[in-house]
Write an enzyme that holds these catalytic residues in place. Structure first.
Site, PDB file in Angstrom:
ATOM      1  N   ARG A  72       0.842  -1.191   0.000  1.00 20.62           N
ATOM      2  CA  ARG A  72       0.000   0.000   0.000  1.00 20.62           C
ATOM      3  C   ARG A  72       0.880   1.245   0.000  1.00 20.62           C
ATOM      4  O   ARG A  72       1.912   1.279   0.658  1.00 20.62           O
ATOM      5  CB  ARG A  72      -0.848   0.051   1.284  1.00 20.62           C
ATOM      6  CG  ARG A  72      -2.039  -0.838   1.317  1.00 20.62           C
ATOM      7  CD  ARG A  72      -2.921  -0.516   2.501  1.00 20.62           C
ATOM      8  NE  ARG A  72      -2.274  -0.671   3.791  1.00 20.62           N
ATOM      9  CZ  ARG A  72      -1.864   0.335   4.558  1.00 20.62           C
ATOM     10  NH1 ARG A  72      -2.034   1.584   4.187  1.00 20.62           N
ATOM     11  NH2 ARG A  72      -1.311   0.099   5.726  1.00 20.62           N
ATOM     12  N   TYR A 213      -1.282  -3.660  -6.685  1.00 19.79           N
ATOM     13  CA  TYR A 213      -1.007  -4.434  -5.472  1.00 19.79           C
ATOM     14  C   TYR A 213      -2.032  -4.216  -4.366  1.00 19.79           C
ATOM     15  O   TYR A 213      -2.402  -3.071  -4.051  1.00 19.79           O
ATOM     16  CB  TYR A 213       0.384  -4.063  -4.919  1.00 19.79           C
ATOM     17  CG  TYR A 213       0.951  -5.131  -4.010  1.00 19.79           C
ATOM     18  CD1 TYR A 213       1.709  -6.170  -4.540  1.00 19.79           C
ATOM     19  CD2 TYR A 213       0.697  -5.131  -2.649  1.00 19.79           C
ATOM     20  CE1 TYR A 213       2.214  -7.166  -3.720  1.00 19.79           C
ATOM     21  CE2 TYR A 213       1.199  -6.127  -1.825  1.00 19.79           C
ATOM     22  CZ  TYR A 213       1.960  -7.139  -2.367  1.00 19.79           C
ATOM     23  OH  TYR A 213       2.456  -8.128  -1.557  1.00 19.79           O
ATOM     24  N   GLY A 215      -3.931  -3.521  -1.140  1.00 22.94           N
ATOM     25  CA  GLY A 215      -4.855  -2.487  -0.708  1.00 22.94           C
ATOM     26  C   GLY A 215      -4.993  -1.332  -1.691  1.00 22.94           C
ATOM     27  O   GLY A 215      -5.967  -0.577  -1.639  1.00 22.94           O
ATOM     28  N   LYS A 222      -9.405  -1.900   1.914  1.00 23.21           N
ATOM     29  CA  LYS A 222      -9.108  -0.712   2.717  1.00 23.21           C
ATOM     30  C   LYS A 222      -9.873   0.512   2.210  1.00 23.21           C
ATOM     31  O   LYS A 222     -10.303   1.358   3.001  1.00 23.21           O
ATOM     32  CB  LYS A 222      -7.605  -0.431   2.699  1.00 23.21           C
ATOM     33  CG  LYS A 222      -6.754  -1.599   3.171  1.00 23.21           C
ATOM     34  CD  LYS A 222      -7.061  -1.974   4.589  1.00 23.21           C
ATOM     35  CE  LYS A 222      -6.131  -3.077   5.078  1.00 23.21           C
ATOM     36  NZ  LYS A 222      -6.402  -3.425   6.483  1.00 23.21           N
ATOM     37  N   HIS A 242     -10.909  -1.542  11.812  1.00 24.56           N
ATOM     38  CA  HIS A 242      -9.785  -2.386  11.411  1.00 24.56           C
ATOM     39  C   HIS A 242      -9.569  -3.428  12.516  1.00 24.56           C
ATOM     40  O   HIS A 242      -8.652  -3.306  13.327  1.00 24.56           O
ATOM     41  CB  HIS A 242      -8.563  -1.475  11.251  1.00 24.56           C
ATOM     42  CG  HIS A 242      -7.381  -2.121  10.631  1.00 24.56           C
ATOM     43  ND1 HIS A 242      -6.108  -1.645  10.810  1.00 24.56           N
ATOM     44  CD2 HIS A 242      -7.253  -3.200   9.821  1.00 24.56           C
ATOM     45  CE1 HIS A 242      -5.250  -2.384  10.136  1.00 24.56           C
ATOM     46  NE2 HIS A 242      -5.923  -3.341   9.532  1.00 24.56           N
ATOM     47  N   SER A 264      -0.153  -2.633  12.520  1.00 21.14           N
ATOM     48  CA  SER A 264       0.472  -3.743  11.788  1.00 21.14           C
ATOM     49  C   SER A 264       1.678  -4.277  12.569  1.00 21.14           C
ATOM     50  O   SER A 264       2.239  -3.584  13.423  1.00 21.14           O
ATOM     51  CB  SER A 264       0.871  -3.310  10.391  1.00 21.14           C
ATOM     52  OG  SER A 264       1.660  -2.170  10.473  1.00 21.14           O
ATOM     53  N   CYS A 266       1.686  -6.657  14.803  1.00 19.66           N
ATOM     54  CA  CYS A 266       1.395  -7.020  16.194  1.00 19.66           C
ATOM     55  C   CYS A 266       0.699  -8.387  16.294  1.00 19.66           C
ATOM     56  O   CYS A 266       0.185  -8.730  17.366  1.00 19.66           O
ATOM     57  CB  CYS A 266       0.521  -5.958  16.853  1.00 19.66           C
ATOM     58  SG  CYS A 266       1.384  -4.408  17.154  1.00 19.66           S
ATOM     59  N   GLY A 267       0.632  -9.121  15.193  1.00 15.16           N
ATOM     60  CA  GLY A 267       0.099 -10.482  15.250  1.00 15.16           C
ATOM     61  C   GLY A 267      -1.423 -10.568  15.234  1.00 15.16           C
ATOM     62  O   GLY A 267      -2.001 -11.446  15.862  1.00 15.16           O
ATOM     63  N   ASP A 289      -9.392  -8.962   9.639  1.00 14.36           N
ATOM     64  CA  ASP A 289      -8.936  -7.619   9.260  1.00 14.36           C
ATOM     65  C   ASP A 289      -9.977  -6.517   9.441  1.00 14.36           C
ATOM     66  O   ASP A 289      -9.659  -5.477   9.989  1.00 14.36           O
ATOM     67  CB  ASP A 289      -8.460  -7.629   7.801  1.00 14.36           C
ATOM     68  CG  ASP A 289      -7.589  -6.436   7.461  1.00 14.36           C
ATOM     69  OD1 ASP A 289      -6.798  -6.015   8.325  1.00 14.36           O
ATOM     70  OD2 ASP A 289      -7.694  -5.917   6.334  1.00 14.36           O
ATOM     71  N   ARG A 383       2.441 -11.835   0.246  1.00 13.39           N
ATOM     72  CA  ARG A 383       1.075 -12.094   0.726  1.00 13.39           C
ATOM     73  C   ARG A 383       0.534 -13.430   0.253  1.00 13.39           C
ATOM     74  O   ARG A 383       0.957 -13.952  -0.785  1.00 13.39           O
ATOM     75  CB  ARG A 383       0.135 -11.004   0.185  1.00 13.39           C
ATOM     76  CG  ARG A 383       0.438  -9.610   0.696  1.00 13.39           C
ATOM     77  CD  ARG A 383      -0.191  -9.367   2.023  1.00 13.39           C
ATOM     78  NE  ARG A 383       0.331  -8.179   2.694  1.00 13.39           N
ATOM     79  CZ  ARG A 383      -0.222  -7.673   3.790  1.00 13.39           C
ATOM     80  NH1 ARG A 383      -1.304  -8.214   4.320  1.00 13.39           N
ATOM     81  NH2 ARG A 383       0.310  -6.628   4.382  1.00 13.39           N
ATOM     82  N   ARG A 414       2.646  -2.663  20.161  1.00 13.06           N
ATOM     83  CA  ARG A 414       3.960  -3.243  20.495  1.00 13.06           C
ATOM     84  C   ARG A 414       4.660  -2.227  21.391  1.00 13.06           C
ATOM     85  O   ARG A 414       5.200  -1.225  20.902  1.00 13.06           O
ATOM     86  CB  ARG A 414       4.690  -3.447  19.164  1.00 13.06           C
ATOM     87  CG  ARG A 414       5.957  -4.219  19.192  1.00 13.06           C
ATOM     88  CD  ARG A 414       6.490  -4.371  17.768  1.00 13.06           C
ATOM     89  NE  ARG A 414       5.956  -5.544  17.114  1.00 13.06           N
ATOM     90  CZ  ARG A 414       6.461  -6.766  17.211  1.00 13.06           C
ATOM     91  NH1 ARG A 414       7.546  -6.979  17.936  1.00 13.06           N
ATOM     92  NH2 ARG A 414       5.912  -7.772  16.572  1.00 13.06           N
TER      93      ARG A 414
HETATM   94  O1  O2Y Z   1       0.314  -3.865   1.339  1.00 10.94           O
HETATM   95  C1  O2Y Z   1      -0.876  -4.105   1.086  1.00 10.94           C
HETATM   96  O2  O2Y Z   1      -1.421  -3.667   0.088  1.00 10.94           O
HETATM   97  C2  O2Y Z   1      -1.663  -4.927   1.988  1.00 10.94           C
HETATM   98  S1  O2Y Z   1      -2.245  -4.030   3.354  1.00 10.94           S
HETATM   99  C3  O2Y Z   1      -3.188  -5.111   4.311  1.00 10.94           C
HETATM  100  C4  O2Y Z   1      -3.649  -6.285   3.779  1.00 10.94           C
HETATM  101  C5  O2Y Z   1      -4.414  -7.132   4.545  1.00 10.94           C
HETATM  102  C6  O2Y Z   1      -4.715  -6.773   5.820  1.00 10.94           C
HETATM  103  N1  O2Y Z   1      -4.284  -5.615   6.340  1.00 10.94           N
HETATM  104  C7  O2Y Z   1      -3.507  -4.797   5.630  1.00 10.94           C
HETATM  105  C8  O2Y Z   1      -3.079  -3.544   6.335  1.00 10.94           C
HETATM  106  O3  O2Y Z   1      -2.269  -2.781   5.857  1.00 10.94           O
HETATM  107  O4  O2Y Z   1      -3.608  -3.317   7.431  1.00 10.94           O
HETATM  108 MN    MN Z   2      -5.156  -4.654   8.016  1.00  7.72          MN
END
Ligand code: O2Y
Ligand code: MN
Length: 601
Positions: A72, A213, A215, A222, A242, A264, A266-267, A289, A383, A414
């Site tokens: 993203r 790609y 998001g 998103k 989220h 992101s 943080c599991g 998500d 991914r 975190r």
């Molecule tokens: O980098 C991307 O385009 C993916 S971003 C993403 C994908 C799945 C779940 N969460 C996210 C995020 O950035 O929070």
């Molecule tokens: Mn996400």
């Protein structure tokens, strides 16, 4: 191809986009398995997809993106509201008329030599009262097949739409083909300055140009389900968040539904499908998500996962960190930017076993394992796109059109110091205060800023489509929307507390079930807690640590209230709040002052 709809607005919009973007063909997606397979086969022929070993990864493909198109792009993401102040300090704003004019120039002729795919999709089950329909127009077959995994998509959606309203989502990779020009495996706009992920919340509409790609391109995720939906949710009195949704069932068979919002790294996905170490307890996953939440007829808050797939980060996913994700991705999965083994399987860093001596890395180059190897075989943001229905612990209620009633909400981050393992908010407003000040310390030295605290309120910093101060106010307003006793309890968790020597104090992963057990006990009014200036914490013996090898002193450190550290934390929150000026709700200022008073600050 004739339009398989009578929706006049939709037909007119597709005609308009065809005139502007000049694709060679227009194809209306029906969402069938046959269509999915045909597009995958075409992408194999064109070099975008590589089929993986049919015996070990049936129905799986590998895609490698262009090296400039791997994540993203927050710095190219715009909220183009009519008034700049409505985008707020957390968003990049652009004047909507000017931005449309500029992007119209980019879209002109951008689909030459390509097919325009019309993707009708629904965020949320089709029979849900709060599902929203979007139509994505894209020139990327990769987007089509990913959207089929991630959303309800195709003819059923068009039928449901009828003559109704939809969110128009225009997407182009920005790579027209001249007559006779050979295509590349991952066409996109290589110039970062010409990538735009634009949101027009007042329409609402989404225009995305230049990236194929994640998001940036799967616009239901998103862009629609968070940025645009958060604006609609504020207007209509619900929430677009989220958040993961999970269920936790005790050995006695009592189930609680819990949501969790973490920044992101943080599991989140690991938590959503965790394998509890506590005997007799089970966790099931409803979503990893995005959750949409609304007050139900009984006054409780209900949450619904609006997606049908997982677009998860591959590196770090292993049988130790997330065995259920590993099972989910054994078939019918699209892998993007992972490494390829010579027998047609995938590999990535921290998959739980050593790399074979040679691999093909995410850029398609030969990669040799060894101490001199400096490059990562898989891209850190590689991914998997996998159907949620394949998750071995998918909850039977995950497609319930009304969602599930939420007992507890977790925020987290975190935080190596100060913040305890678990802390229960004293009230809804205190919980909103916790969410508004959530953040994580950065880990990657590559970002040049390891150890810096980044506030990420509600884990929504990149996803809130309007002024975040107004979003905080929207959260606070839920205490007036229902009987506050029916709202979920709010907790702040920190799995990442370290001791003086830098060692993690808490084992995390499946042992987080011990913390979730206490959360459920608090909801039921049984968990033992001490009241402290920062919130309610478990008593020394409050957490079930049976069978866990952990020093008592570590538990004390995990649950300690470091008054001096918290005074600094309060000062840092005050600093964080300054960006919102006098738009910050009085309710949050009041919470901050109350915390300072309890701390003696
Ligand atoms: O980098 C991307 O385009 C993916 S971003 C993403 C994908 C799945 C779940 N969460 C996210 C995020 O950035 O929070
Ligand atoms: Mn996400």
């Amino acid at each position: 191809m004739a339009a398989p709809t009578t929706n006049k607005k939709l037909i007119a919009w597709v005609d308009e986009v065809v005139k502007l973007c000049k694709p060679d063909n227009v194809y209306w997606c029906d969402g069938s398995q046959a269509e999915y397979q045909r597009l995958c086969d075409e992408m194999v022929k064109g070099g975008t997809f590589l089929p993986l070993n049919e015996k070990t990864r049936p129905g799986c493909y590998l895609a490698r993106s262009h090296k400039s198109d791997v994540a993203r792009v927050e710095d190219r993401t715009y909220i183009a509201s009519a008034r700049e102040e409505d985008a707020g300090p957390s968003n990049k704003w652009a004047e909507p008329v000017e931005l449309k004019k500029k992007l119209t120039g980019f879209f002109a002729g951008c689909m030459a030599g390509r097919t325009l795919y019309v993707i009708p999709f629904s965020m949320g089950p089709l029979n849900s009262p709060i599902a929203k329909i979007g139509i994505e127009l894209t020139d990327s077959p990769y987007v089509v097949v990913n959207m089929r995994i991630m959303t309800r998509m195709g003819a059923e959606v068009l039928k449901k739409l009828g003559d109704g309203a939809f969110v128009p989502c225009l997407h182009s990779i920005g790579a027209p083909l001249k007559p006779g020009q050979k295509d590349v495996p991952w066409p996109c706009e290589p110039d970062p300055e010409r990538k735009y992920i634009a949101h027009f919340p007042d329409d609402p509409a989404i225009w995305s140009y230049g990236s194929g790609y994640g998001g940036n391109a799967l616009l239901g995720k998103k862009c629609l389900a968070l940025r645009i939906a958060s604006v609609l949710a504020q207007k209509e009195g619900w929430m677009a968040e989220h958040m993961v949704i999970l269920s936790l069932t005790s050995p006695a068979g009592k189930t609680h539904y819990i949501t969790a919002a973490f920044p992101s790294a943080c599991g989140k996905t690991n938590l959503a499908m965790m394998l509890p170490t506590l005997p007799g307890w089970t966790v099931k996953c409803l979503g990893d998500d995005i959750a949409w939440l609304r007050i139900g007829n009984d006054g409780r808050l209900y949450a619904m996962n609006v997606e049908t797939g997982f677009f998860g980060v591959a590196p770090g996913t292993s049988n130790q960190s997330n065995p259920n994700a590993m099972t989910t991705i054994t078939k019918n999965t699209i892998f993007t930017n992972v490494a390829l083994t010579k027998d047609g399987d995938v590999w990535w860093e921290n998959i739980g076993y050593d790399a074979p001596s040679t691999l093909i890395d995410w850029q398609g180059k030969e990669w040799k394992a060894g101490p001199d190897q400096k490059e990562k075989a898989a891209h850190p943001n590689a991914r998997f796109t996998a159907p949620a229905a394949q998750c071995p612990v998918i909850d039977p209620e995950w497609q319930n059109p009304d969602g599930v009633p939420i007992s507890a909400m977790l925020f987290g981050g975190r935080r190596p110091g100060t913040i305890p393992l678990i802390n229960e908010a004293l009230s809804w407003e205190h919980g909103v205060f916790m969410g508004s000040s959530a953040g994580s310390e950065t880990t990657a030295a590559a970002l040049g800023q390891a150890g810096v605290l980044r506030r990420d309120p509600f884990a929504m910093l990149p996803f809130c489509g309007y002024n975040m101060a107004d979003y905080f106010a929207h959260w606070l307003s839920f205490a007036e929307k229902t009987d506050r006793r029916k709202l979920p309890k709010i907790f702040f968790v920190n799995w990442f507390r370290k001791d003086e020597s830098g060692k993690f104090l808490w084992p995390g992963y499946g042992d987080n079930s011990r913390v979730l057990k206490w959360v459920c006990e608090r909801v039921e009014g049984t968990g033992a807690a001490v009241s402290t200036p920062i919130g309610n914490l478990p008593t020394e013996n409050g957490l079930d640590i049976s069978g866990l090898k952990i020093d008592k002193s570590d538990i004390s450190k995990l649950l300690a209230v470091d008054i001096a550290g918290w005074k600094q934390e309060a000062a840092s929150i005050e600093e964080h709040y300054k960006q919102f000026g006098n738009r910050l709700p009085a309710g949050l200022r009041k919470e901050l002052e109350a915390l300072k008073k309890r701390l003696g600050a």
